[in-house]
Enzyme design. Structure first.
Site, PDB file in Angstrom:
ATOM      1  N   LYS A 197       0.924  -1.221  -0.012  1.00 47.71           N
ATOM      2  CA  LYS A 197      -0.030  -0.005   0.057  1.00 47.71           C
ATOM      3  C   LYS A 197       0.910   1.408   0.032  1.00 47.71           C
ATOM      4  CE  LYS A 197      -3.425   2.415   2.562  1.00 47.71           C
ATOM      5  NZ  LYS A 197      -4.436   2.487   3.871  1.00 47.71           N
ATOM      6  N   LYS A 250      -2.016  -1.332  -3.840  1.00 44.53           N
ATOM      7  CA  LYS A 250      -3.121  -0.223  -3.543  1.00 44.53           C
ATOM      8  C   LYS A 250      -2.306   1.002  -3.633  1.00 44.53           C
ATOM      9  CE  LYS A 250      -5.902   2.208  -0.421  1.00 44.53           C
ATOM     10  NZ  LYS A 250      -6.145   2.232   0.924  1.00 44.53           N
TER      11      LYS A 250
END
Ligand code: PBG
Ligand code: ZN
Length: 326
Positions: A197, A250
């Site tokens: 992320k 992400k």
């Protein structure tokens, strides 16, 4: 052999011929809809920076999900918010009567076949908006955070969540949460790590929706640097070693190289989080007449599929049929 004996365009000249060779779109079962749940009844608050998405109370969410489930969408990912005052530790996040903890059983009852996932973090519950508590120097206290995140994950799993998804990017969060689940006889609960992320500029609309922007500082001390993909992939390697069942990249669209690389190096399922900024920028462009909304959305989702995503976490999920037919 070359031109003119070979004419590559013969294989794509007509729609009927192209249809023989084009890959099918990703099926609806691969899609997971991220949703914002709020307390109360009959509450529906449209999110201005995410047209088409609203904060919903549980009853409204149950209603909105009916056509989504009917399209064959695979799951939902729930985001909650503090109902009362936020505190420094984010204690609302593990409240048994919290909105996520109440939403999960309601959704499982209404739609037993729908996979219910929950985001496990503290930033929508802490007074300062960071993903963990702060120590005396004002820095994130990693080792305290993972204990609190475990309480959150256990409370979601005990409520019946099929998948818990820690998103705080704290070291050791996956191993700590896995053992807490197992100690609480929740060994069947899946753990989806937000493993790679990035500290991204594309979370703005989400932070509006969740009211979860940090009041001071940023998240660069815990989320991965976009300029250091090797370190970012190492985060996924660690989460796999710590027992994650699924990994994630992400944001997704700006990181297709990372997604493809992670797909090649692991045998775990890999999810792509098509984040709020990626969703809203297409809508903004279409509103200005700078592109066809459906075509842009389809092309972006096809890119995630092609890069190897096994699961598409996307705000487009409820509009699957509108985009892909079927
Ligand atoms: C919070 C969290 C964020 C998102 C998912 N979980 C925001 C952040 O890290 O600041 C972003 C999702 C999106 O932009 O759609 N841990
Ligand atoms: Zn967070």
């Amino acid at each position: 052999m070359g031109f003119p004996a070979v004419r590559l365009r013969r294989l794509r000249r007509t729609a009927a011929i192209r249809r023989l060779f084009d890959a099918p779109p990703p099926p609806p079962s691969k899609f997971v809809w991220p949703v914002f749940v709020v307390a109360g009844e009959g509450r529906r608050e449209p999110i201005p920076s995410m047209p088409g998405q609203s904060r919903l109370s549980v009853d409204e969410l149950v209603r909105d999900l009916e056509p989504v489930v009917a399209q064959g969408v695979g799951g939902v990912l729930l985001f909650g918010q503090a109902e009362g005052a936020r505190d420094a530790g984010g204690s609302g996040a593990w409240d048994e009567r919290g909105v996520v903890q109440r939403a999960v059983p309601a959704l499982k009852r209404a739609y037993p076949e729908l996979v219910v996932m929950t985001d496990v973090c503290l930033c929508a519950y802490t007074s300062h908006g960071h993903c963990g508590p702060l120590d005396a120097r004002g820095e994130i206290d990693n080792d305290a955070a993972i204990g609190l995140l475990s309480r959150v994950a256990v409370s979601h799993a005990a409520a019946g969540a099929d998948v818990v998804a820690p998103s705080a990017m704290m070291d050791g969060q996956v191993a700590t949460i896995r053992s807490a689940l197992d100690e609480n006889a929740l060994d069947q609960t899946l753990l989806m790590a937000y493993s790679t992320k990035f500290a991204s500029s594309l979370y703005g609309p989400f932070r509006d929706a969740e009211n979860s922007a940090p009041s001071a500082g940023d998240r660069k001390g815990y989320q991965a640097s976009a300029a250091n993909p090797r370190a970012a992939l190492r985060e996924s390697d660690f989460d796999e070693a710590e027992g994650a069942d699924l990994l994630m990249v992400k944001p997704a669209l700006f990181y297709l190289d990372v997604l493809a690389e992670l797909r090649a190096r692991t045998d775990l399922p890999v999810a792509a989080y098509n984040v709020s900024g990626e969703y809203s920028m297409l809508i903004a462009a279409a509103e200005r007449g700078w592109g066809d909304l459906h075509a842009m959305a389809r092309e972006s989702l096809m890119a995630l599929d092609r890069a190897g995503a096994d699961l598409l976490l996307s705000y487009w999920a409820p509009r699957y049929r509108e985009l892909f037919g079927g």
